[in-house]
Design a protein around this motif. Structure first.
Motif, PDB file in Angstrom:
ATOM      1  N   UNK A 155       0.829  -1.320   0.455  1.00  0.00           N
ATOM      2  CA  UNK A 155       0.011  -0.399  -0.166  1.00  0.00           C
ATOM      3  C   UNK A 155       0.857   0.769  -0.258  1.00  0.00           C
ATOM      4  N   UNK A 156       2.328   1.141  -0.200  1.00  0.00           N
ATOM      5  CA  UNK A 156       3.131   2.692  -0.375  1.00  0.00           C
ATOM      6  C   UNK A 156       2.336   3.221   1.399  1.00  0.00           C
ATOM      7  N   UNK A 157       2.365   4.485   1.174  1.00  0.00           N
ATOM      8  CA  UNK A 157       1.924   4.645   3.090  1.00  0.00           C
ATOM      9  C   UNK A 157       0.125   5.125   3.429  1.00  0.00           C
ATOM     10  N   UNK A 158      -0.451   4.463   2.345  1.00  0.00           N
ATOM     11  CA  UNK A 158      -1.514   3.824   2.300  1.00  0.00           C
ATOM     12  C   UNK A 158      -2.718   3.004   2.284  1.00  0.00           C
ATOM     13  N   UNK A 159      -2.543   2.481   3.910  1.00  0.00           N
ATOM     14  CA  UNK A 159      -2.973   1.459   4.350  1.00  0.00           C
ATOM     15  C   UNK A 159      -4.605   1.269   4.220  1.00  0.00           C
ATOM     16  N   UNK A 160      -5.089   2.716   5.042  1.00  0.00           N
ATOM     17  CA  UNK A 160      -6.789   3.055   4.876  1.00  0.00           C
ATOM     18  C   UNK A 160      -7.273   2.578   4.028  1.00  0.00           C
ATOM     19  N   UNK A 161      -6.211   1.839   2.863  1.00  0.00           N
ATOM     20  CA  UNK A 161      -7.192   1.045   1.861  1.00  0.00           C
ATOM     21  C   UNK A 161      -7.913   0.173   1.995  1.00  0.00           C
ATOM     22  N   UNK A 162      -7.100  -0.519   2.633  1.00  0.00           N
ATOM     23  CA  UNK A 162      -7.679  -2.191   3.079  1.00  0.00           C
ATOM     24  C   UNK A 162      -9.163  -2.222   3.798  1.00  0.00           C
ATOM     25  N   UNK A 163      -8.638  -0.601   4.653  1.00  0.00           N
ATOM     26  CA  UNK A 163     -10.835  -0.644   5.180  1.00  0.00           C
ATOM     27  C   UNK A 163     -11.956  -0.132   4.170  1.00  0.00           C
ATOM     28  N   UNK A 164     -11.014   0.702   3.206  1.00  0.00           N
ATOM     29  CA  UNK A 164     -12.091   1.406   2.206  1.00  0.00           C
ATOM     30  C   UNK A 164     -12.777  -0.385   1.392  1.00  0.00           C
ATOM     31  N   UNK A 165     -11.902  -1.264   1.156  1.00  0.00           N
ATOM     32  CA  UNK A 165     -12.042  -2.358   0.257  1.00  0.00           C
ATOM     33  C   UNK A 165     -12.922  -3.546   1.485  1.00  0.00           C
ATOM     34  N   UNK A 166     -13.210  -3.372   2.752  1.00  0.00           N
ATOM     35  CA  UNK A 166     -13.653  -4.226   3.263  1.00  0.00           C
ATOM     36  C   UNK A 166     -14.931  -4.301   3.519  1.00  0.00           C
ATOM     37  N   UNK A 167     -14.715  -3.054   3.640  1.00  0.00           N
ATOM     38  CA  UNK A 167     -16.158  -1.547   3.681  1.00  0.00           C
ATOM     39  C   UNK A 167     -17.435  -1.835   2.882  1.00  0.00           C
ATOM     40  N   UNK A 168     -16.096  -1.654   0.934  1.00  0.00           N
ATOM     41  CA  UNK A 168     -17.021  -1.237  -0.103  1.00  0.00           C
ATOM     42  C   UNK A 168     -17.281  -3.449   0.057  1.00  0.00           C
ATOM     43  N   UNK A 169     -16.497  -4.374   0.401  1.00  0.00           N
ATOM     44  CA  UNK A 169     -17.452  -5.983   0.658  1.00  0.00           C
ATOM     45  C   UNK A 169     -18.072  -6.170   1.132  1.00  0.00           C
ATOM     46  N   UNK A 170     -18.259  -5.314   2.466  1.00  0.00           N
ATOM     47  CA  UNK A 170     -19.534  -6.508   3.871  1.00  0.00           C
ATOM     48  C   UNK A 170     -18.569  -6.762   4.143  1.00  0.00           C
ATOM     49  N   UNK A 171     -16.861  -6.810   4.781  1.00  0.00           N
ATOM     50  CA  UNK A 171     -16.692  -7.719   5.267  1.00  0.00           C
ATOM     51  C   UNK A 171     -16.196  -7.510   6.471  1.00  0.00           C
ATOM     52  N   UNK A 172     -15.849  -7.775   7.684  1.00  0.00           N
ATOM     53  CA  UNK A 172     -15.160  -7.433   8.610  1.00  0.00           C
ATOM     54  C   UNK A 172     -13.937  -6.345   8.640  1.00  0.00           C
ATOM     55  N   UNK A 173     -14.313  -5.292   9.087  1.00  0.00           N
ATOM     56  CA  UNK A 173     -12.973  -4.218   8.992  1.00  0.00           C
ATOM     57  C   UNK A 173     -11.917  -4.722   9.152  1.00  0.00           C
ATOM     58  N   UNK A 174     -11.812  -5.537   9.678  1.00  0.00           N
ATOM     59  CA  UNK A 174      -9.568  -5.824   9.721  1.00  0.00           C
ATOM     60  C   UNK A 174      -9.468  -6.993   8.932  1.00  0.00           C
TER      61      UNK A 174
END
Length: 466
Positions: free
Chosen positions: A168-187
């Motif tokens: 993610x380089x310096x943008x790890x919050x992209x993970x949380x965005x993907x899980x939110x969009x997929x309806x998965x547990x945030x972590x």
């Protein structure tokens, strides 16, 4: 799994096994094993980084440490009789506990991107350009201008001491965005920030080489992001290409803006995109213009005015364009309109007018999932240049991104067609490389000419090639 994680789990298994032995057969020396495991856990946290999948292993280490500390403080145990059923129950329970502890990091690993395999080390840089000629229609501010974020991979000079960047380089919050969009547990995807790439951030470009062909790449709609095909980008860069991934703000999962903040998917536009053909065509025009904007700025990269390390490194007369899903739709439209496009790659992409009714004039490689609902046979048949239709058995739509590597559970969760993720990525990398080598560098590409024993999942049909 990573090295220290494997060692920790193996030692935890031994610790459990000795814990459930009868006291008269238990060596007190082995009781010190959890102390060693604790030290390894500390090293693992410092060197490899923690991840939620290892939390049960961390807790088990603490539990064994507390239990064995208690035993070490007690006098040596006298021989006591334990019923067979109790010993069997303890052993079975210990094995079950270990399976529960070890399976999470195994089933959801910190995956590894395949080695790029080329003769060059790989550098990567990020950049955000602003198109002052276009207003941003996805914001409410009338004076907002279209920002076009980029990630660029290129052949580089890298010293052995330089550490590659993370996924993610310096943008790890992209993970949380993907899980939110997929309806998965945030972590669930937080561990992607621990994935190591093979590219060094902002490394100097390799010297003493002629300019490299350029490939523009467009990600998918909604769940797309700049580095969604990092393995493919690294492979191409290591074989002598400059690869520019072009982001499409508000219709990608998340891409950076000029300030370094993330522009997230505009969820309110999703119903319009799926139901309104005019809105979808307007989006396609915007994406195509994003690609054209970058195409127009290739001379600025070549001059060094945008990224100094790329000065003199781009061959702007040899340009390939590619994309996955809706990104491939935009790449196709651009190549239909632009003679500067010399080769086209699409990864399971739908096609729209005017590509449906007009013939592409460049060589094209169409990738298709096993039962693709997107790839149109008629588009392949009317290409007026060498064309290849490549279908991958066992693949589904999202297998055409790095997400195919996330977990062997992908298929069970509906994110994969069942193909092994590592094999899928190798297929994408090797066939795309062969295609661009043939049609941008005039190199032999026998992989495109006949079935390969290395890739039995692939069915390939070719037109207009001797």
């Amino acid at each position: 799994m990573r090295f220290l994680e494997n060692v920790i789990l193996i030692l935890l298994l031994f610790s459990l096994a000795w814990t459930f032995l009868p006291p008269q057969r238990r060596s007190r020396l082995i009781l010190y094993l959890p102390f060693l495991v604790s030290l390894l856990v500390i090293l693992h946290l410092i060197i490899e980084g923690s991840r939620w999948q290892m939390i049960p292993a961390y807790l088990l280490t603490l539990a064994l440490l507390a239990n064995n500390t208690r035993l070490l403080r007690s006098p040596a145990s006298r021989s006591t009789h334990q019923p067979v059923w109790l010993r069997l129950g303890l052993v079975f329970g210990g094995l079950l506990l270990f399976l529960l502890v070890s399976q999470l990091p195994t089933l959801i690993p910190v995956f590894s991107l395949p080695q790029p395999g080329g003769g060059f080390a790989v550098g990567v840089s990020q950049l955000v350009l602003t198109d002052t000629e276009r207003a941003e229609i996805f914001t409410s501010q009338p004076d907002d201008q279209r920002q076009v974020p980029l990630m660029i991979w290129y052949p580089a000079e890298v010293s052995p001491a330089e550490r590659p960047t993370t996924y993610w380089l310096n943008q790890p919050q992209i993970s949380r965005q993907l899980t939110a969009m997929l309806g998965l547990p945030f972590f669930l995807l937080d561990h992607l920030s621990l994935v190591q790439t093979h590219a060094v951030l902002d490394a100097p470009a390799v010297s003493g080489q002629p300019p490299f062909p350029v490939i523009l790449y467009s990600h998918g709609y909604r769940l797309g992001y700049l580095q969604q095909n990092s393995s493919l980008m690294e492979t191409l860069a290591s074989h002598g290409y400059v690869v520019i991934s072009v982001g499409h703000p508000f219709q990608a999962a998340a891409v950076p803006d000029k300030s370094g903040s993330l522009i997230r998917f505009a969820s309110e536009t999703a119903p319009r995109f799926s139901q309104d053909a005019n809105f979808r065509d307007k989006s396609l025009t915007i994406w195509t213009d994003d690609l054209r904007f970058v195409l127009n700025h290739l001379p600025d990269f070549q001059s060094g005015s945008l990224l100094p390390q790329l000065s003199g490194k781009l061959d702007v007369e040899r340009v390939g364009v590619g994309g996955m899903s809706f990104g491939g739709s935009a790449a196709s439209r651009l190549c239909l309109q632009e003679s500067r496009c010399d080769a086209l790659l699409t990864l399971d992409s739908p096609q729209y007018e005017p590509v449906l009714s007009q013939s592409l004039q460049q060589p094209v490689l169409f990738f298709a999932a096993q039962e693709s609902e997107y790839v149109r046979e008629e588009v392949f048949q009317q290409v007026n240049a060498p064309a290849y239709l490549l279908t991958i058995q066992g693949s589904a739509h999202y297998d055409f991104t790095d997400l195919t590597l996330v977990s062997p559970l992908n298929a069970a969760l509906g994110f994969s067609g069942g193909i092994n993720g590592g094999q899928m990525v190798r297929i994408l990398n090797q066939y795309s490389l062969a295609f661009f080598n043939r049609h941008l560098k005039n190199l032999p590409a026998p992989l495109l000419d006949s079935p390969s024993a290395d890739y039995p999942e692939v069915t390939i049909t070719a037109r207009n090639w001797p």
